[in-house]
Design an enzyme around this catalytic site. Sequence first.
Site, mmCIF file in Angstrom:
data_model
loop_
_atom_site.group_PDB
_atom_site.id
_atom_site.type_symbol
_atom_site.label_atom_id
_atom_site.label_comp_id
_atom_site.label_asym_id
_atom_site.label_seq_id
_atom_site.Cartn_x
_atom_site.Cartn_y
_atom_site.Cartn_z
ATOM 1 N N TYR A 155 19.237 16.248 23.190
ATOM 2 C CA TYR A 155 18.899 15.563 21.929
ATOM 3 C C TYR A 155 19.931 14.479 21.602
ATOM 4 C CZ TYR A 155 17.563 15.191 16.961
ATOM 5 O OH TYR A 155 17.164 14.741 15.713
ATOM 6 N N LYS A 159 19.266 10.458 21.251
ATOM 7 C CA LYS A 159 19.514 9.739 19.992
ATOM 8 C C LYS A 159 20.595 8.665 20.171
ATOM 9 C CE LYS A 159 16.424 11.907 17.588
ATOM 10 N NZ LYS A 159 15.253 11.198 17.060
HETATM 11 P P1 NAD Z 1 9.360 17.316 12.293
HETATM 12 O O1 NAD Z 1 9.280 18.214 13.464
HETATM 13 O O2 NAD Z 1 9.151 17.876 10.919
HETATM 14 O O3 NAD Z 1 8.343 16.082 12.477
HETATM 15 C C1 NAD Z 1 8.259 15.374 13.678
HETATM 16 C C2 NAD Z 1 6.814 15.003 13.908
HETATM 17 O O4 NAD Z 1 6.743 14.263 15.132
HETATM 18 C C3 NAD Z 1 5.908 16.241 14.079
HETATM 19 O O5 NAD Z 1 4.798 16.148 13.216
HETATM 20 C C4 NAD Z 1 5.527 16.204 15.555
HETATM 21 O O6 NAD Z 1 4.234 16.729 15.814
HETATM 22 C C5 NAD Z 1 5.591 14.706 15.830
HETATM 23 N N1 NAD Z 1 5.724 14.429 17.265
HETATM 24 C C6 NAD Z 1 6.536 15.053 18.145
HETATM 25 N N2 NAD Z 1 6.340 14.566 19.373
HETATM 26 C C7 NAD Z 1 5.393 13.613 19.273
HETATM 27 C C8 NAD Z 1 4.754 12.755 20.200
HETATM 28 N N3 NAD Z 1 5.076 12.788 21.492
HETATM 29 N N4 NAD Z 1 3.813 11.889 19.748
HETATM 30 C C9 NAD Z 1 3.486 11.847 18.436
HETATM 31 N N5 NAD Z 1 4.049 12.638 17.512
HETATM 32 C C10 NAD Z 1 4.989 13.515 17.929
HETATM 33 O O7 NAD Z 1 10.783 16.610 12.398
HETATM 34 P P2 NAD Z 1 11.591 15.720 11.338
HETATM 35 O O8 NAD Z 1 12.759 16.516 10.911
HETATM 36 O O9 NAD Z 1 10.685 15.129 10.331
HETATM 37 O O10 NAD Z 1 12.139 14.611 12.334
HETATM 38 C C11 NAD Z 1 11.617 13.291 12.393
HETATM 39 C C12 NAD Z 1 12.581 12.441 13.182
HETATM 40 O O11 NAD Z 1 13.851 12.431 12.532
HETATM 41 C C13 NAD Z 1 12.834 12.961 14.604
HETATM 42 O O12 NAD Z 1 12.967 11.875 15.481
HETATM 43 C C14 NAD Z 1 14.146 13.699 14.466
HETATM 44 O O13 NAD Z 1 14.841 13.778 15.668
HETATM 45 C C15 NAD Z 1 14.854 12.833 13.453
HETATM 46 N N6 NAD Z 1 15.943 13.488 12.755
HETATM 47 C C16 NAD Z 1 15.717 14.607 11.984
HETATM 48 C C17 NAD Z 1 16.791 15.201 11.335
HETATM 49 C C18 NAD Z 1 16.628 16.427 10.477
HETATM 50 O O14 NAD Z 1 17.644 16.982 10.042
HETATM 51 N N7 NAD Z 1 15.411 16.868 10.175
HETATM 52 C C19 NAD Z 1 18.077 14.673 11.479
HETATM 53 C C20 NAD Z 1 18.261 13.544 12.248
HETATM 54 C C21 NAD Z 1 17.188 12.959 12.882
#
Ligand code: NAD
Length: 248
Positions: A155, A159
């Site tokens: 991951y 990123k």
């Molecule tokens: P989440 O799992 O709630 O939502 C992510 C969404 O992306 C899901 O609905 C999933 O089905 C969709 N997805 C995954 N693979 C996919 C694909 N190949 N094609 C289309 N859709 C796809 O996660 P989140 O926490 O909302 O994260 C969103 C973004 O933010 C991610 O890139 C994550 O790495 C990043 N992020 C999250 C956090 C956190 O603390 N939640 C922190 C830093 C970065």
Amino acid sequence: MGELTDRVAIVTGSGQGIGHAVALELARRGAIVVTNDLSGCCADDTLEEVRALGSDGLAITADVSDAAQVESLVDAVLEKYGRIDILVNNAGTTRDNLMVRMPEEDWDLILRVNLKSAWLCSKAVLRPMMRKRYGRIINMSSVSGIAGQAGQTNYSASKAGLIGMTKALAREVASRNITVNAVAPGFIKTKLTENLPQDILDTLVANIPMGRWGTVEDVSYAVAFLASEQAGYITGHVLSVDGGLIMG
Ligand code: NAD
């Protein structure tokens, strides 16, 4: 009329979590929003909420780590609206494990879903953006891509890769009036983070100067700013939204 009225935005992975909040915030500001998620998830539900806010849009089920599906997605948007102004590469997932125990498939999957998807989607929208001499690309990175996180070699690499790609592409397309930036959220309460054990949650919060987890809305405001006209002279930037966790 909002500040993004008539702008066409694609938000990948917007069926839930941060992407869902971003889609709604862009809609509130007047953008036409194309929602996307994997099959079985909730791009349609997000689109209904976009419409309830008075905006138009499309819901497209597609795996954005698959080149053919990305091409169809972008074709569908161009056929309906004739332009793409904003791309938010938000889709992402985790397969955490210490490196000694991590199967090679989990390395490949995370690099494909988190990094290659953003490369594919960006590549697909570049020509349409260049033709209009306007574009805003925002990549969802993470503090893990800046500082590294134990248990997340895959991951963190994906990123960090997004940050490198953001800066390289920003240089390639700046002269076409296309900006490319990244947002690096800290710990945000979503389904992605809900299963962390309580002792880890407590330790994480203890290290956040603002003393709380972030919300999906905190991230959505940062993305909406980078998507705006007002951010037109900002490119190649990584905007942390992390309550002070990483300072520089
Ligand atoms: P989440 O799992 O709630 O939502 C992510 C969404 O992306 C899901 O609905 C999933 O089905 C969709 N997805 C995954 N693979 C996919 C694909 N190949 N094609 C289309 N859709 C796809 O996660 P989140 O926490 O909302 O994260 C969103 C973004 O933010 C991610 O890139 C994550 O790495 C990043 N992020 C999250 C956090 C956190 O603390 N939640 C922190 C830093 C970065």
